[in-house]
Write a protein that holds these residues in place. Sequence first.
Motif, PDB file in Angstrom:
ATOM      1  N   PRO A 155       0.858  -1.195   0.000  1.00 24.90           N
ATOM      2  CA  PRO A 155       0.000   0.000   0.000  1.00 24.90           C
ATOM      3  C   PRO A 155       0.898   1.252   0.000  1.00 24.90           C
ATOM      4  O   PRO A 155       1.651   1.490   0.949  1.00 24.90           O
ATOM      5  CB  PRO A 155      -0.782  -0.119   1.319  1.00 24.90           C
ATOM      6  CG  PRO A 155      -0.547  -1.532   1.802  1.00 24.90           C
ATOM      7  CD  PRO A 155       0.820  -1.893   1.292  1.00 24.90           C
ATOM      8  N   LEU A 156       0.837   2.041  -1.057  1.00 29.32           N
ATOM      9  CA  LEU A 156       1.740   3.178  -1.256  1.00 29.32           C
ATOM     10  C   LEU A 156       0.928   4.459  -1.401  1.00 29.32           C
ATOM     11  O   LEU A 156       0.076   4.558  -2.287  1.00 29.32           O
ATOM     12  CB  LEU A 156       2.593   2.946  -2.512  1.00 29.32           C
ATOM     13  CG  LEU A 156       3.533   4.062  -2.945  1.00 29.32           C
ATOM     14  CD1 LEU A 156       4.596   4.324  -1.884  1.00 29.32           C
ATOM     15  CD2 LEU A 156       4.189   3.713  -4.288  1.00 29.32           C
ATOM     16  N   GLY A 157       1.193   5.433  -0.540  1.00 31.03           N
ATOM     17  CA  GLY A 157       0.442   6.671  -0.643  1.00 31.03           C
ATOM     18  C   GLY A 157       0.778   7.660   0.449  1.00 31.03           C
ATOM     19  O   GLY A 157       1.905   7.690   0.965  1.00 31.03           O
ATOM     20  N   ASP A 158      -0.226   8.458   0.800  1.00 34.36           N
ATOM     21  CA  ASP A 158      -0.048   9.512   1.795  1.00 34.36           C
ATOM     22  C   ASP A 158      -0.893   9.198   3.020  1.00 34.36           C
ATOM     23  O   ASP A 158      -1.021   8.044   3.423  1.00 34.36           O
ATOM     24  CB  ASP A 158      -0.388  10.871   1.177  1.00 34.36           C
ATOM     25  CG  ASP A 158      -1.697  10.835   0.390  1.00 34.36           C
ATOM     26  OD1 ASP A 158      -2.648  10.161   0.834  1.00 34.36           O
ATOM     27  OD2 ASP A 158      -1.787  11.486  -0.670  1.00 34.36           O
ATOM     28  N   SER A 159      -1.506  10.226   3.632  1.00 34.96           N
ATOM     29  CA  SER A 159      -2.298  10.008   4.844  1.00 34.96           C
ATOM     30  C   SER A 159      -3.542   9.170   4.583  1.00 34.96           C
ATOM     31  O   SER A 159      -4.045   8.498   5.493  1.00 34.96           O
ATOM     32  CB  SER A 159      -2.707  11.357   5.446  1.00 34.96           C
ATOM     33  OG  SER A 159      -3.416  12.146   4.498  1.00 34.96           O
TER      34      SER A 159
ATOM     35  N   TRP B 287       2.714  13.702   2.612  1.00 39.37           N
ATOM     36  CA  TRP B 287       3.760  13.675   1.590  1.00 39.37           C
ATOM     37  C   TRP B 287       3.191  13.862   0.187  1.00 39.37           C
ATOM     38  O   TRP B 287       2.100  13.419  -0.136  1.00 39.37           O
ATOM     39  CB  TRP B 287       4.515  12.345   1.643  1.00 39.37           C
ATOM     40  CG  TRP B 287       5.484  12.242   2.785  1.00 39.37           C
ATOM     41  CD1 TRP B 287       5.331  12.745   4.038  1.00 39.37           C
ATOM     42  CD2 TRP B 287       6.743  11.562   2.777  1.00 39.37           C
ATOM     43  NE1 TRP B 287       6.405  12.421   4.818  1.00 39.37           N
ATOM     44  CE2 TRP B 287       7.295  11.688   4.072  1.00 39.37           C
ATOM     45  CE3 TRP B 287       7.453  10.845   1.822  1.00 39.37           C
ATOM     46  CZ2 TRP B 287       8.533  11.145   4.423  1.00 39.37           C
ATOM     47  CZ3 TRP B 287       8.677  10.292   2.166  1.00 39.37           C
ATOM     48  CH2 TRP B 287       9.215  10.449   3.442  1.00 39.37           C
ATOM     49  N   GLU B 288       4.006  14.533  -0.629  1.00 40.50           N
ATOM     50  CA  GLU B 288       3.721  14.667  -2.050  1.00 40.50           C
ATOM     51  C   GLU B 288       4.461  13.579  -2.816  1.00 40.50           C
ATOM     52  O   GLU B 288       5.328  12.888  -2.268  1.00 40.50           O
ATOM     53  CB  GLU B 288       4.158  16.043  -2.555  1.00 40.50           C
ATOM     54  CG  GLU B 288       3.458  17.205  -1.874  1.00 40.50           C
ATOM     55  CD  GLU B 288       3.956  18.556  -2.365  1.00 40.50           C
ATOM     56  OE1 GLU B 288       4.839  18.572  -3.261  1.00 40.50           O
ATOM     57  OE2 GLU B 288       3.484  19.590  -1.860  1.00 40.50           O
ATOM     58  N   ALA B 289       4.143  13.472  -4.108  1.00 41.21           N
ATOM     59  CA  ALA B 289       4.779  12.443  -4.932  1.00 41.21           C
ATOM     60  C   ALA B 289       6.290  12.636  -4.994  1.00 41.21           C
ATOM     61  O   ALA B 289       7.055  11.660  -4.952  1.00 41.21           O
ATOM     62  CB  ALA B 289       4.176  12.462  -6.340  1.00 41.21           C
ATOM     63  N   ASN B 290       6.753  13.890  -5.092  1.00 45.11           N
ATOM     64  CA  ASN B 290       8.194  14.115  -5.164  1.00 45.11           C
ATOM     65  C   ASN B 290       8.907  13.687  -3.882  1.00 45.11           C
ATOM     66  O   ASN B 290      10.066  13.265  -3.905  1.00 45.11           O
ATOM     67  CB  ASN B 290       8.491  15.592  -5.446  1.00 45.11           C
ATOM     68  CG  ASN B 290       8.057  16.498  -4.309  1.00 45.11           C
ATOM     69  OD1 ASN B 290       6.869  16.690  -4.083  1.00 45.11           O
ATOM     70  ND2 ASN B 290       9.013  17.066  -3.579  1.00 45.11           N
TER      71      ASN B 290
ATOM     72  N   LEU C  70       9.638  10.070  -3.902  1.00 43.70           N
ATOM     73  CA  LEU C  70      10.842   9.845  -4.696  1.00 43.70           C
ATOM     74  C   LEU C  70      12.110  10.256  -3.966  1.00 43.70           C
ATOM     75  O   LEU C  70      13.084   9.502  -3.910  1.00 43.70           O
ATOM     76  CB  LEU C  70      10.752  10.629  -6.009  1.00 43.70           C
ATOM     77  CG  LEU C  70       9.872  10.069  -7.115  1.00 43.70           C
ATOM     78  CD1 LEU C  70       9.681  11.109  -8.204  1.00 43.70           C
ATOM     79  CD2 LEU C  70      10.463   8.784  -7.693  1.00 43.70           C
ATOM     80  N   ASP C  71      12.109  11.465  -3.401  1.00 49.49           N
ATOM     81  CA  ASP C  71      13.326  12.048  -2.840  1.00 49.49           C
ATOM     82  C   ASP C  71      13.454  11.863  -1.331  1.00 49.49           C
ATOM     83  O   ASP C  71      14.552  11.966  -0.786  1.00 49.49           O
ATOM     84  CB  ASP C  71      13.383  13.545  -3.163  1.00 49.49           C
ATOM     85  CG  ASP C  71      13.358  13.813  -4.667  1.00 49.49           C
ATOM     86  OD1 ASP C  71      13.840  12.949  -5.431  1.00 49.49           O
ATOM     87  OD2 ASP C  71      12.827  14.858  -5.078  1.00 49.49           O
ATOM     88  N   GLY C  72      12.336  11.620  -0.662  1.00 49.22           N
ATOM     89  CA  GLY C  72      12.353  11.397   0.770  1.00 49.22           C
ATOM     90  C   GLY C  72      12.417  12.674   1.594  1.00 49.22           C
ATOM     91  O   GLY C  72      12.485  13.775   1.072  1.00 49.22           O
ATOM     92  N   ARG C  73      12.370  12.484   2.900  1.00 52.67           N
ATOM     93  CA  ARG C  73      12.611  13.533   3.876  1.00 52.67           C
ATOM     94  C   ARG C  73      13.791  13.102   4.737  1.00 52.67           C
ATOM     95  O   ARG C  73      14.073  11.906   4.856  1.00 52.67           O
ATOM     96  CB  ARG C  73      11.370  13.776   4.745  1.00 52.67           C
ATOM     97  CG  ARG C  73      10.194  14.373   3.998  1.00 52.67           C
ATOM     98  CD  ARG C  73       9.026  14.634   4.950  1.00 52.67           C
ATOM     99  NE  ARG C  73       7.874  15.208   4.261  1.00 52.67           N
ATOM    100  CZ  ARG C  73       6.728  15.506   4.857  1.00 52.67           C
ATOM    101  NH1 ARG C  73       6.581  15.272   6.174  1.00 52.67           N
ATOM    102  NH2 ARG C  73       5.719  16.024   4.169  1.00 52.67           N
TER     103      ARG C  73
ATOM    104  N   THR D  90      -2.756  13.571  -4.153  1.00 53.76           N
ATOM    105  CA  THR D  90      -3.697  14.464  -3.464  1.00 53.76           C
ATOM    106  C   THR D  90      -2.985  15.675  -2.883  1.00 53.76           C
ATOM    107  O   THR D  90      -3.410  16.822  -3.086  1.00 53.76           O
ATOM    108  CB  THR D  90      -4.432  13.700  -2.347  1.00 53.76           C
ATOM    109  OG1 THR D  90      -5.160  12.613  -2.920  1.00 53.76           O
ATOM    110  CG2 THR D  90      -5.393  14.620  -1.614  1.00 53.76           C
ATOM    111  N   ASN D  91      -1.903  15.454  -2.149  1.00 53.86           N
ATOM    112  CA  ASN D  91      -1.186  16.586  -1.541  1.00 53.86           C
ATOM    113  C   ASN D  91      -0.550  17.491  -2.580  1.00 53.86           C
ATOM    114  O   ASN D  91      -0.449  18.703  -2.380  1.00 53.86           O
ATOM    115  CB  ASN D  91      -0.127  16.065  -0.563  1.00 53.86           C
ATOM    116  CG  ASN D  91      -0.758  15.476   0.688  1.00 53.86           C
ATOM    117  OD1 ASN D  91      -1.661  16.058   1.275  1.00 53.86           O
ATOM    118  ND2 ASN D  91      -0.291  14.309   1.096  1.00 53.86           N
ATOM    119  N   ASP D  92      -0.127  16.905  -3.690  1.00 56.07           N
ATOM    120  CA  ASP D  92       0.419  17.713  -4.781  1.00 56.07           C
ATOM    121  C   ASP D  92      -0.633  18.708  -5.272  1.00 56.07           C
ATOM    122  O   ASP D  92      -0.339  19.885  -5.512  1.00 56.07           O
ATOM    123  CB  ASP D  92       0.864  16.812  -5.927  1.00 56.07           C
ATOM    124  CG  ASP D  92       1.863  15.760  -5.480  1.00 56.07           C
ATOM    125  OD1 ASP D  92       3.044  15.883  -5.820  1.00 56.07           O
ATOM    126  OD2 ASP D  92       1.447  14.822  -4.777  1.00 56.07           O
ATOM    127  N   ALA D  93      -1.868  18.218  -5.420  1.00 59.46           N
ATOM    128  CA  ALA D  93      -2.951  19.095  -5.864  1.00 59.46           C
ATOM    129  C   ALA D  93      -3.269  20.159  -4.821  1.00 59.46           C
ATOM    130  O   ALA D  93      -3.415  21.344  -5.154  1.00 59.46           O
ATOM    131  CB  ALA D  93      -4.198  18.259  -6.163  1.00 59.46           C
TER     132      ALA D  93
END
Length: 351
Positions: A35-39, A99-102, A105-108, A132-135
């Motif tokens: 499962p890959l995503g955000d909140s 988190w956003e898509a970038n 990719l790049d992490g925190r 979603t967060n990107d938008a």
Amino acid sequence: MSRAASFLYRILFLALSSILGGVNPVSGQILKILPLGDSITQANVDHYGYRYRLWVKLVDSGVTFDFIGSGNMNLWGNPPWPPIKGKSFDSDHEGHWGWEANEILDGRVGEGNLASWLQDYTPDIVLMHLGTNDALHEDSTESTVQELEQIIQVLQADNPAVTILMAILIPSTDPQAWRIPAINAEVPAIARRMQTPTSRIIVVDQWTGFDTSTNLYDQWHPNDSGEEKMAQKWFEALLAVAPLAIELQFEPDLETLSWQATIGAEFYSVYKIDPLSLLDTDGDGLPDAGLGDCITASDPDTSDTTFVDQIPLPAPNSAVFYLVAPVTSFGEISLGTTGFGLRRQPSTACP
């Protein structure tokens, strides 16, 4: 069947497999599901999350699977997930709150990124709900699309045969949510561009039927009913992940087919296909003539996984192709999902 016909059959099997592609979610095989995503994927301490509700459906279906990911916690802690059939919830995931898509990719700093997480596991199937967060943070649709495609490339580099279930995002009541449909509109095109002969990308429409007035507990996150809707959409998509692998035993004037049970099947339909129907002259990745006619339906028992075709081939060196389709509790014949994310219906359905 002659050796020549047998060889031709195997060539045709590979041809149709390359068209339909994907992994085979059979019982006895441990499917690694990420499962890959955000909140929306992670959920918080007050909510079970769609992951738990999907886990319940998969456990009830008897599939052998393993949720994977670098995390196993909801935000602020885990809720008291009820056990099912004596099993405790497998809470592993890759959902990252805010988190956003970038950032996937790049992490925190100190939290890693997708490439580093994949050093510890390799998914067979990815449930991807990102953007979603990107938008909401006013990132451009163009940059978000590029980042989503880069995420897919990282997943495919880790496993060239990975199957990605890519969500059309759920709606939101946030003032900036008007950008979400713009990302959603790009998802089918992303799936077309990024699929490969071995890695299928299936579009899962999480938007349709999701009601922001009844399925959210705030502006962004699904409540219990919203989580259930998301889990059901993922589950139905998993039912149709792949056609079944078939083994043949060649005997005079008959072929015996056998296959393994698949997720959620109540019984199976067998299709006998003319090799000419595999031609794809328009280049859309789909057989021009459909998938042939259904010649039988098994008894409503998933243990019935064999069929004997006693109709001889029309000529000594001719060949046919068989496809076995699971019939689910939804009353539909799931022939697998093409790279375009569309379910393919048979030209003639079994009774």
